[in-house]
Design an enzyme around this catalytic site. Structure first.
Site, PDB file in Angstrom:
ATOM      1  N   PRO A  23       0.942  -1.386  -0.036  1.00 14.89           N
ATOM      2  CA  PRO A  23       0.018   0.054  -0.023  1.00 14.89           C
ATOM      3  C   PRO A  23       0.786   1.251  -0.021  1.00 14.89           C
ATOM      4  CG  PRO A  23      -0.702  -1.458   1.692  1.00 14.89           C
ATOM      5  CD  PRO A  23       0.730  -2.007   1.232  1.00 14.89           C
ATOM      6  N   GLU A  24       0.565   2.378  -1.052  1.00 15.71           N
ATOM      7  CA  GLU A  24       1.348   3.392  -1.077  1.00 15.71           C
ATOM      8  C   GLU A  24       0.347   4.327  -1.339  1.00 15.71           C
ATOM      9  OE1 GLU A  24       4.345   3.544  -4.178  1.00 15.71           O
ATOM     10  OE2 GLU A  24       4.819   1.408  -3.839  1.00 15.71           O
ATOM     11  N   HIS A  46      -4.628 -14.609   9.369  1.00 14.37           N
ATOM     12  CA  HIS A  46      -3.958 -13.224   9.479  1.00 14.37           C
ATOM     13  C   HIS A  46      -4.726 -11.895   9.938  1.00 14.37           C
ATOM     14  CE1 HIS A  46      -1.912 -15.723   5.898  1.00 14.37           C
ATOM     15  NE2 HIS A  46      -1.287 -15.687   6.774  1.00 14.37           N
ATOM     16  N   ARG A  55       2.203 -10.234   7.386  1.00 14.06           N
ATOM     17  CA  ARG A  55       3.577  -9.896   7.846  1.00 14.06           C
ATOM     18  C   ARG A  55       3.800  -9.380   8.997  1.00 14.06           C
ATOM     19  NH1 ARG A  55       6.898  -9.420   3.169  1.00 14.06           N
ATOM     20  NH2 ARG A  55       8.730  -8.710   4.475  1.00 14.06           N
TER      21      ARG A  55
END
Length: 270
Positions: free
Chosen positions: A2-3, A93, A112
């Site tokens: 994500p940017e 997750h 992550r």
DNA sequence: CCCGGAACCTGAAGGC
DNA sequence: TGCCTTCAGGTTCCGG
């Protein structure tokens, strides 16, 4: 990853779902997803608060609560949201669950575990360290010129430095440099004025196009409704190693710049 | 202070 | 087929 365009898309999609809702509680399934304050203080301060507005600054998603508290979420590498009324966790997750009134739940999913929630007061926050928003009036050619003055640093590195310009990450830096025809290893100080003007336009062009496409869905990123973005379909160089440049046919190269994979066309970018 | 590299993490992909 | 290694990269931290 994500940017700016991905976070902007999330903000737009979450806004109608969340604004006006009251937070009942927030449950962290991975404790380190909460950066600050302590778990107890966090829950005390968010419980019963109404989400009044969603904003974005750089890559931060901002949830403004009634009172002075502001909830910042940074998705880092693999964070995403899902919103629903289902009682079961959407995936293993899932790192946090925001329980809202009306039985609505917002799930924070982050394989992550790099993503962070942070509660801050007013403007006392990491947002103060960010450079100007590239899509705002504050991001002028003159500002980019000043950013490029630094000697001995590759232009690619300058573009992803959040304190200089907010919101550009690895993918869109590569795309903007391709669009401007500038080699990623060029030193900032070596750019001519026409090149700086071109890069300024390319940054805005690449970001606005990606926002229109709903952001990119590479890696694990998806929208709050589970759908995927389409911006990656428009990428000219990012993640296209050994594929042909759409303009000249040359093979796209991949090099490592400051530990980041960097893609470019050796023919179109000088 | 500056710069480069490690750490944080897990899943996917590649090598043998 | 399966184990092991490597890679992915946003941000912060640490050492030279």
């Amino acid at each position: 990853m994500p940017e700016l365009p991905e976070v902007e898309t999330i903000k737009k999609q979450l806004t109608p779902l969340l604004v006006g809702r009251r937070i009942q509680s927030v449950q962290f399934l991975w404790a380190r997803t909460l950066l600050s304050p302590s778990m107890d203080e966090f829950n005390r301060r968010v419980a019963g608060r109404v989400i009044e507005k969603l904003d974005r600054r750089g890559k931060y998603l901002i949830l403004r609560l009634d009172g002075a508290d502001v909830l910042l979420v940074h998705l880092r590498m693999t964070g995403s949201f899902l919103v629903g009324e289902d009682g079961t966790l959407p995936t293993k997750h899932t790192r946090a669950v925001v329980h809202l009134d009306g039985g609505l739940k917002m799930f924070f999913i982050d394989p992550r575990k790099f993503g962070k929630f942070q509660l801050v007061l007013g403007d006392d926050s990491p947002l103060l360290k960010l450079g100007p928003e590239p899509m705002s009036d504050a991001f002028t050619v003159r500002h980019l010129e000043a950013v490029m003055q630094s000697k001995g640093i590759p232009v690619k590195v300058l573009l992803v430095e959040q304190s200089l310009i907010a919101g550009i990450g690895n993918m869109y830096a590569d795309e903007a440099l391709y669009d401007a025809g500038i080699h990623p290893l060029r030193q900032g100080g070596s750019l001519s004025m026409p090149e700086i003007e071109r890069l300024h336009g390319s940054i805005r062009h690449v970001l606005s196009k990606a926002i229109e496409s709903g952001g990119a869905s590479v890696s694990n990123y998806f929208h709050p409704d589970g759908a995927k973005g389409k911006a990656q379909d428009g990428f000219m160089v990012a993640h296209r190693m050994d594929e042909n440049c759409f303009v000249c046919g040359e093979a796209i190269e991949r090099i490592v710049v400051r530990q980041r994979g960097t893609y470019f066309c050796p023919n179109c970018q000088r």
